[in-house]
Design an enzyme around this catalytic site. Sequence first.
Site, PDB file in Angstrom:
ATOM      1  N   HIS A 160       1.241  -3.246  -9.671  1.00 45.54           N
ATOM      2  CA  HIS A 160      -0.084  -3.170 -10.290  1.00 45.54           C
ATOM      3  C   HIS A 160      -0.237  -4.190 -11.413  1.00 45.54           C
ATOM      4  O   HIS A 160       0.713  -4.456 -12.153  1.00 45.54           O
ATOM      5  CB  HIS A 160      -0.434  -1.750 -10.740  1.00 45.54           C
ATOM      6  CG  HIS A 160       0.428  -1.177 -11.829  1.00 45.54           C
ATOM      7  ND1 HIS A 160       0.152  -1.353 -13.155  1.00 45.54           N
ATOM      8  CD2 HIS A 160       1.543  -0.409 -11.764  1.00 45.54           C
ATOM      9  CE1 HIS A 160       1.061  -0.707 -13.876  1.00 45.54           C
ATOM     10  NE2 HIS A 160       1.922  -0.134 -13.070  1.00 45.54           N
ATOM     11  N   ASP A 210       6.323  -3.019 -16.705  1.00 43.97           N
ATOM     12  CA  ASP A 210       5.458  -2.032 -16.023  1.00 43.97           C
ATOM     13  C   ASP A 210       4.043  -2.586 -16.013  1.00 43.97           C
ATOM     14  O   ASP A 210       3.285  -2.370 -16.965  1.00 43.97           O
ATOM     15  CB  ASP A 210       5.547  -0.701 -16.760  1.00 43.97           C
ATOM     16  CG  ASP A 210       4.771   0.413 -16.086  1.00 43.97           C
ATOM     17  OD1 ASP A 210       4.207   0.194 -14.997  1.00 43.97           O
ATOM     18  OD2 ASP A 210       4.716   1.513 -16.668  1.00 43.97           O
ATOM     19  N   GLU A 261      -3.741   1.375 -12.236  1.00 43.86           N
ATOM     20  CA  GLU A 261      -2.694   2.331 -11.855  1.00 43.86           C
ATOM     21  C   GLU A 261      -2.412   3.300 -12.991  1.00 43.86           C
ATOM     22  O   GLU A 261      -2.176   4.479 -12.782  1.00 43.86           O
ATOM     23  CB  GLU A 261      -1.409   1.584 -11.469  1.00 43.86           C
ATOM     24  CG  GLU A 261      -0.314   2.494 -10.904  1.00 43.86           C
ATOM     25  CD  GLU A 261       0.583   3.118 -11.977  1.00 43.86           C
ATOM     26  OE1 GLU A 261       1.409   3.973 -11.621  1.00 43.86           O
ATOM     27  OE2 GLU A 261       0.461   2.762 -13.173  1.00 43.86           O
ATOM     28  N   GLU A 262      -2.396   2.787 -14.224  1.00 41.13           N
ATOM     29  CA  GLU A 262      -2.015   3.620 -15.368  1.00 41.13           C
ATOM     30  C   GLU A 262      -3.004   4.762 -15.601  1.00 41.13           C
ATOM     31  O   GLU A 262      -2.694   5.730 -16.291  1.00 41.13           O
ATOM     32  CB  GLU A 262      -1.876   2.769 -16.637  1.00 41.13           C
ATOM     33  CG  GLU A 262      -0.814   1.673 -16.562  1.00 41.13           C
ATOM     34  CD  GLU A 262       0.608   2.199 -16.482  1.00 41.13           C
ATOM     35  OE1 GLU A 262       0.804   3.417 -16.409  1.00 41.13           O
ATOM     36  OE2 GLU A 262       1.536   1.371 -16.471  1.00 41.13           O
TER      37      GLU A 262
END
Lengths: 362, 362
Positions: A299, A311, A345-346
């Site tokens: 992502h 991330d 995504e988060e």
Amino acid sequence: QAICGKVKREKMKYVFLVFFMNLLPQYAGKSLRRDDSYPKTFEDIKNEIAGYTDIAKAIIDLAVHGKAQNRSYERLAVFADTIGPRLSGSKNLDAAIKYMFSALQEDGLENVHLEPVKVPHWERGEEFAMMLEPRNHSIAILGLGSSVATPPEGITAEVIVVASFDELHKRAQEAKGKIVVYNEPFINYGETVRYRSQGAVEAAKVGAVASLIRSIASFSIYSPHTGWQNYQPDVPQIPTACISVEDAEMMSRMSFRGTKIVVHLKMGAKTYPDSPSFNTVAEIVGSKYPEQIVLVSGHLDSWDVGQGAMDDGGGAFISWEALSLIKDLGLRPKRTLRLVLWTAEEQGGIGAEQYYQLHKVN
Amino acid sequence: QAICGKVKREKMKYVFLVFFMNLLPQYAGKSLRRDDSYPKTFEDIKNEIAGYTDIAKAIIDLAVHGKAQNRSYERLAVFADTIGPRLSGSKNLDAAIKYMFSALQEDGLENVHLEPVKVPHWERGEEFAMMLEPRNHSIAILGLGSSVATPPEGITAEVIVVASFDELHKRAQEAKGKIVVYNEPFINYGETVRYRSQGAVEAAKVGAVASLIRSIASFSIYSPHTGWQNYQPDVPQIPTACISVEDAEMMSRMSFRGTKIVVHLKMGAKTYPDSPSFNTVAEIVGSKYPEQIVLVSGHLDSWDVGQGAMDDGGGAFISWEALSLIKDLGLRPKRTLRLVLWTAEEQGGIGAEQYYQLHKVN
């Protein structure tokens, strides 16, 4: 509904493995398709894999010793250093998507395109917390994604420290009008993260005015974590943030000694209407079964603190690298290799969820 | 001249060992005193030690299984939670000294007293840094102890990134008017810390307007370190702070790519006249050689960020515990056991230096 980073990467590794195994089944003698129309046995598959030995070696050589050595790292470093953090709904995320759209085209990949997605747009704003009793102590906080703000003057309230939802429910009478501090022990991310995602709702149900959650981590130094959290219909929305492991432990010790703790909390978060965004897609089209898709992904969005290099910059860029390596070697796989760089995504896998809804028929 | 925390603790362990070994020499057959008037051989000493087996066992039992189990930890937790950080010259350090003076008296130790020391009084003030080019990025900083402030409007200047003092000297022409960012590799604390203690002076010598130093650590998350630093006579005093390992690495990568970096730095640190403070002393007076002192110690002061539980609450409190254990068992050593809790260690061992000057004759 925030997807755990680790779980996500585990899934991605699995996808990656499947990719290199050319969509092979996992169990000996079992057929691949649910309708049992696929005739291959485990023995067939072992032989097929063995046929790819030279190709696998060429890919590894290119990545480890060849001109692609360190390429993915360098690409990621330029991307992260240039764009910075990429929160859902932010200009930085827009810039990241544009950047990747161009980069994937320049890399010579096929069918580079964007698929529109509406994404949450939450902004942190100014935030701080100060312990007023038993002494002045600046508490490092990070508001949780989707948290409401405090009133402009902040919230000043006594603290109740609990180690679990069970303890909170048992002491529900004491929690009314207070700030609930969760000092839950860190077991592992998947298990402990529910205090972050549900902490505010559970605290609000017993009348608390805010919740502060020990970061879902083994230690903090002075850096609390953030993450998405979920309000529930018919439960008051109270401000919620993570604090450091060390401050949670200290307030727990103070509380255990019977010391009264008062905290002043101020958070200026805002939630805006959903923003337009995109999943970013590129392919190498398959020669024999182009309609069969081998999907690799990561992502592009990240939190607003840090740079999202781990991330999920790393996940996104090794996925891109997988296609780059195949292309560089002039290989044309039987099935289509598709790279998807998800958005938001988060905030609960918003981009991936929309992709699934749109593409689940194929 | 700041004493390295680790080195200091190594020293303390050594003192502790010596304490339990009852001032024994370290080398077989060698005599203890420099004038060779001490007649004991290694064999004598081995036998003497063996005679203390039961006493050593009683001490260990009391500390590990008896009523003193966890006592030192609990004492430290109450102290650190109650007082908080204890910077040289601060009210918190005064409070800590008063707290310990009372605690040592209540513990029944002898000759509890304070020895006056004049200590530096530096306050951090407000401080922040923002990268303006190539993009806006908030840089976490921690000003170094003794650093001057920036002008009220801050300093805005281009950055030059160097990996070593050698590189700085080679590129001296480029450094004039710039902010020097040191991205020195972390080798170990003792070796690498010179960039923190001398970074500002070396940068000022080549005409830089400020220096930012990669924290002397293997990683930072979002927490730069602080520490004492030294100006030199006849070298301009420029503001200096530590930054995170990650930001130093990023600026180094940008610089390597030829990207222009501009940083805005604002620091409001102030240096006040030296303040009155104290070394805190307690004893168990020796039965046979009371004028011979076995000294155990730690320092009460800490930095203003964090709580000084590790550096050096732990050192101070295990030193206190050593005396408490002896007293609790009703033991009376031949030599005097003296606990000294230093003041202003973080500013270069000021309390210990004064103690040495006052007491070196005995």
